[in-house]
Motif scaffolding. Sequence first.
Motif, PDB file in Angstrom:
ATOM      1  N   GLN A  27       0.827  -1.210   0.000  1.00  0.00           N
ATOM      2  CA  GLN A  27       0.000   0.000   0.000  1.00  0.00           C
ATOM      3  C   GLN A  27       0.863   1.262   0.000  1.00  0.00           C
ATOM      4  O   GLN A  27       0.534   2.243  -0.671  1.00  0.00           O
ATOM      5  CB  GLN A  27      -0.935   0.001   1.205  1.00  0.00           C
ATOM      6  N   LEU A  28       1.962   1.225   0.735  1.00  0.00           N
ATOM      7  CA  LEU A  28       2.885   2.359   0.741  1.00  0.00           C
ATOM      8  C   LEU A  28       3.519   2.547  -0.639  1.00  0.00           C
ATOM      9  O   LEU A  28       3.606   3.667  -1.145  1.00  0.00           O
ATOM     10  CB  LEU A  28       3.980   2.158   1.787  1.00  0.00           C
ATOM     11  N   GLN A  29       3.947   1.448  -1.253  1.00  0.00           N
ATOM     12  CA  GLN A  29       4.558   1.518  -2.583  1.00  0.00           C
ATOM     13  C   GLN A  29       3.565   2.086  -3.601  1.00  0.00           C
ATOM     14  O   GLN A  29       3.922   2.923  -4.425  1.00  0.00           O
ATOM     15  CB  GLN A  29       5.028   0.133  -3.030  1.00  0.00           C
ATOM     16  N   ARG A  30       2.325   1.670  -3.524  1.00  0.00           N
ATOM     17  CA  ARG A  30       1.302   2.167  -4.452  1.00  0.00           C
ATOM     18  C   ARG A  30       1.034   3.651  -4.231  1.00  0.00           C
ATOM     19  O   ARG A  30       0.902   4.405  -5.192  1.00  0.00           O
ATOM     20  CB  ARG A  30       0.018   1.366  -4.292  1.00  0.00           C
ATOM     21  N   ALA A  31       0.962   4.080  -2.973  1.00  0.00           N
ATOM     22  CA  ALA A  31       0.729   5.498  -2.670  1.00  0.00           C
ATOM     23  C   ALA A  31       1.869   6.365  -3.195  1.00  0.00           C
ATOM     24  O   ALA A  31       1.634   7.453  -3.718  1.00  0.00           O
ATOM     25  CB  ALA A  31       0.544   5.690  -1.164  1.00  0.00           C
ATOM     26  N   VAL A  32       3.100   5.885  -3.098  1.00  0.00           N
ATOM     27  CA  VAL A  32       4.252   6.617  -3.632  1.00  0.00           C
ATOM     28  C   VAL A  32       4.153   6.668  -5.158  1.00  0.00           C
ATOM     29  O   VAL A  32       4.312   7.729  -5.772  1.00  0.00           O
ATOM     30  CB  VAL A  32       5.582   5.978  -3.186  1.00  0.00           C
ATOM     31  N   HIS A  33       3.871   5.540  -5.779  1.00  0.00           N
ATOM     32  CA  HIS A  33       3.770   5.470  -7.241  1.00  0.00           C
ATOM     33  C   HIS A  33       2.693   6.411  -7.779  1.00  0.00           C
ATOM     34  O   HIS A  33       2.875   7.044  -8.821  1.00  0.00           O
ATOM     35  CB  HIS A  33       3.481   4.034  -7.675  1.00  0.00           C
ATOM     36  N   LEU A  34       1.583   6.529  -7.062  1.00  0.00           N
ATOM     37  CA  LEU A  34       0.477   7.388  -7.488  1.00  0.00           C
ATOM     38  C   LEU A  34       0.665   8.853  -7.090  1.00  0.00           C
ATOM     39  O   LEU A  34      -0.164   9.695  -7.410  1.00  0.00           O
ATOM     40  CB  LEU A  34      -0.846   6.864  -6.910  1.00  0.00           C
ATOM     41  N   GLY A  35       1.752   9.140  -6.362  1.00  0.00           N
ATOM     42  CA  GLY A  35       2.027  10.513  -5.955  1.00  0.00           C
ATOM     43  C   GLY A  35       1.196  10.981  -4.780  1.00  0.00           C
ATOM     44  O   GLY A  35       1.049  12.183  -4.559  1.00  0.00           O
ATOM     45  N   ARG A  36       0.671  10.064  -4.004  1.00  0.00           N
ATOM     46  CA  ARG A  36      -0.185  10.407  -2.864  1.00  0.00           C
ATOM     47  C   ARG A  36       0.570  10.502  -1.547  1.00  0.00           C
ATOM     48  O   ARG A  36       0.044  11.034  -0.576  1.00  0.00           O
ATOM     49  CB  ARG A  36      -1.300   9.381  -2.730  1.00  0.00           C
ATOM     50  N   LEU A  37       1.764   9.957  -1.507  1.00  0.00           N
ATOM     51  CA  LEU A  37       2.549   9.922  -0.269  1.00  0.00           C
ATOM     52  C   LEU A  37       3.883  10.615  -0.501  1.00  0.00           C
ATOM     53  O   LEU A  37       4.648  10.232  -1.392  1.00  0.00           O
ATOM     54  CB  LEU A  37       2.766   8.468   0.167  1.00  0.00           C
ATOM     55  N   THR A  38       4.160  11.638   0.293  1.00  0.00           N
ATOM     56  CA  THR A  38       5.413  12.381   0.209  1.00  0.00           C
ATOM     57  C   THR A  38       6.533  11.527   0.806  1.00  0.00           C
ATOM     58  O   THR A  38       6.311  10.798   1.779  1.00  0.00           O
ATOM     59  CB  THR A  38       5.293  13.689   1.000  1.00  0.00           C
ATOM     60  N   TYR A  39       7.716  11.630   0.247  1.00  0.00           N
ATOM     61  CA  TYR A  39       8.858  10.847   0.730  1.00  0.00           C
ATOM     62  C   TYR A  39      10.149  11.592   0.447  1.00  0.00           C
ATOM     63  O   TYR A  39      10.167  12.586  -0.273  1.00  0.00           O
ATOM     64  CB  TYR A  39       8.886   9.464   0.072  1.00  0.00           C
ATOM     65  N   LEU A  53       3.836  10.428   6.928  1.00  0.00           N
ATOM     66  CA  LEU A  53       2.847   9.370   7.120  1.00  0.00           C
ATOM     67  C   LEU A  53       1.551   9.918   7.714  1.00  0.00           C
ATOM     68  O   LEU A  53       0.453   9.560   7.272  1.00  0.00           O
ATOM     69  CB  LEU A  53       3.428   8.261   7.993  1.00  0.00           C
ATOM     70  N   ARG A  54       1.667  10.809   8.703  1.00  0.00           N
ATOM     71  CA  ARG A  54       0.462  11.416   9.303  1.00  0.00           C
ATOM     72  C   ARG A  54      -0.325  12.234   8.281  1.00  0.00           C
ATOM     73  O   ARG A  54      -1.551  12.172   8.229  1.00  0.00           O
ATOM     74  CB  ARG A  54       0.838  12.284  10.504  1.00  0.00           C
ATOM     75  N   ASP A  55       0.382  13.001   7.464  1.00  0.00           N
ATOM     76  CA  ASP A  55      -0.280  13.803   6.433  1.00  0.00           C
ATOM     77  C   ASP A  55      -1.031  12.908   5.448  1.00  0.00           C
ATOM     78  O   ASP A  55      -2.155  13.210   5.043  1.00  0.00           O
ATOM     79  CB  ASP A  55       0.732  14.661   5.674  1.00  0.00           C
ATOM     80  N   TRP A  56      -0.406  11.810   5.054  1.00  0.00           N
ATOM     81  CA  TRP A  56      -1.039  10.879   4.113  1.00  0.00           C
ATOM     82  C   TRP A  56      -2.316  10.292   4.719  1.00  0.00           C
ATOM     83  O   TRP A  56      -3.357  10.239   4.054  1.00  0.00           O
ATOM     84  CB  TRP A  56      -0.047   9.787   3.736  1.00  0.00           C
ATOM     85  N   ILE A  57      -2.234   9.861   5.963  1.00  0.00           N
ATOM     86  CA  ILE A  57      -3.416   9.300   6.635  1.00  0.00           C
ATOM     87  C   ILE A  57      -4.507  10.361   6.751  1.00  0.00           C
ATOM     88  O   ILE A  57      -5.683  10.092   6.498  1.00  0.00           O
ATOM     89  CB  ILE A  57      -3.044   8.740   8.033  1.00  0.00           C
ATOM     90  N   GLU A  58      -4.146  11.565   7.114  1.00  0.00           N
ATOM     91  CA  GLU A  58      -5.130  12.637   7.247  1.00  0.00           C
ATOM     92  C   GLU A  58      -5.815  12.933   5.907  1.00  0.00           C
ATOM     93  O   GLU A  58      -7.026  13.119   5.846  1.00  0.00           O
ATOM     94  CB  GLU A  58      -4.467  13.896   7.792  1.00  0.00           C
ATOM     95  N   ARG A  59      -5.036  12.978   4.827  1.00  0.00           N
ATOM     96  CA  ARG A  59      -5.616  13.223   3.499  1.00  0.00           C
ATOM     97  C   ARG A  59      -6.464  12.043   3.033  1.00  0.00           C
ATOM     98  O   ARG A  59      -7.365  12.212   2.212  1.00  0.00           O
ATOM     99  CB  ARG A  59      -4.517  13.501   2.473  1.00  0.00           C
ATOM    100  N   SER A  60      -6.210  10.850   3.560  1.00  0.00           N
ATOM    101  CA  SER A  60      -6.979   9.658   3.171  1.00  0.00           C
ATOM    102  C   SER A  60      -8.206   9.450   4.031  1.00  0.00           C
ATOM    103  O   SER A  60      -8.995   8.547   3.750  1.00  0.00           O
ATOM    104  CB  SER A  60      -6.068   8.420   3.278  1.00  0.00           C
ATOM    105  N   THR A  61      -8.360  10.248   5.061  1.00  0.00           N
ATOM    106  CA  THR A  61      -9.492  10.088   5.974  1.00  0.00           C
ATOM    107  C   THR A  61     -10.750  10.682   5.358  1.00  0.00           C
ATOM    108  O   THR A  61     -10.751  11.809   4.880  1.00  0.00           O
ATOM    109  CB  THR A  61      -9.190  10.777   7.319  1.00  0.00           C
ATOM    110  N   VAL A  62     -11.806   9.897   5.391  1.00  0.00           N
ATOM    111  CA  VAL A  62     -13.107  10.354   4.885  1.00  0.00           C
ATOM    112  C   VAL A  62     -13.982  10.671   6.081  1.00  0.00           C
ATOM    113  O   VAL A  62     -14.181   9.841   6.954  1.00  0.00           O
ATOM    114  CB  VAL A  62     -13.768   9.252   4.025  1.00  0.00           C
ATOM    115  N   LEU A  63     -14.465  11.910   6.120  1.00  0.00           N
ATOM    116  CA  LEU A  63     -15.326  12.334   7.220  1.00  0.00           C
ATOM    117  C   LEU A  63     -16.750  11.854   6.992  1.00  0.00           C
ATOM    118  O   LEU A  63     -17.265  11.892   5.869  1.00  0.00           O
ATOM    119  CB  LEU A  63     -15.303  13.866   7.355  1.00  0.00           C
TER     120      LEU A  63
END
Length: 66
Positions: A27-39, A53-63
């Motif tokens: 899942q981490l590798q896919r998020a990096v590949h899609l440009g969703r996770l900063t590294y 990691l916290r920023d990625w989780i926050e952006r992935s959270t659905v309210l």
Amino acid sequence: MDNPTYYTYKTAPESPALRGLGISTRQLQRAVHLGRLTYIKPGTQVLFSDDHLRDWIERSTVLAVR
């Protein structure tokens, strides 16, 4: 100034930001590949900080909408 801790694909799932969420290395590798996770990439190694990691989780959270 505190030095941040960095995690690899292998160690990131056990970081304080992701522990207990069931996030896999894939899942981490896919998020990096899609440009969703900063590294950070010094050379060929991909590294994540707790903030990344916290920023990625926050952006992935659905309210919930009521």
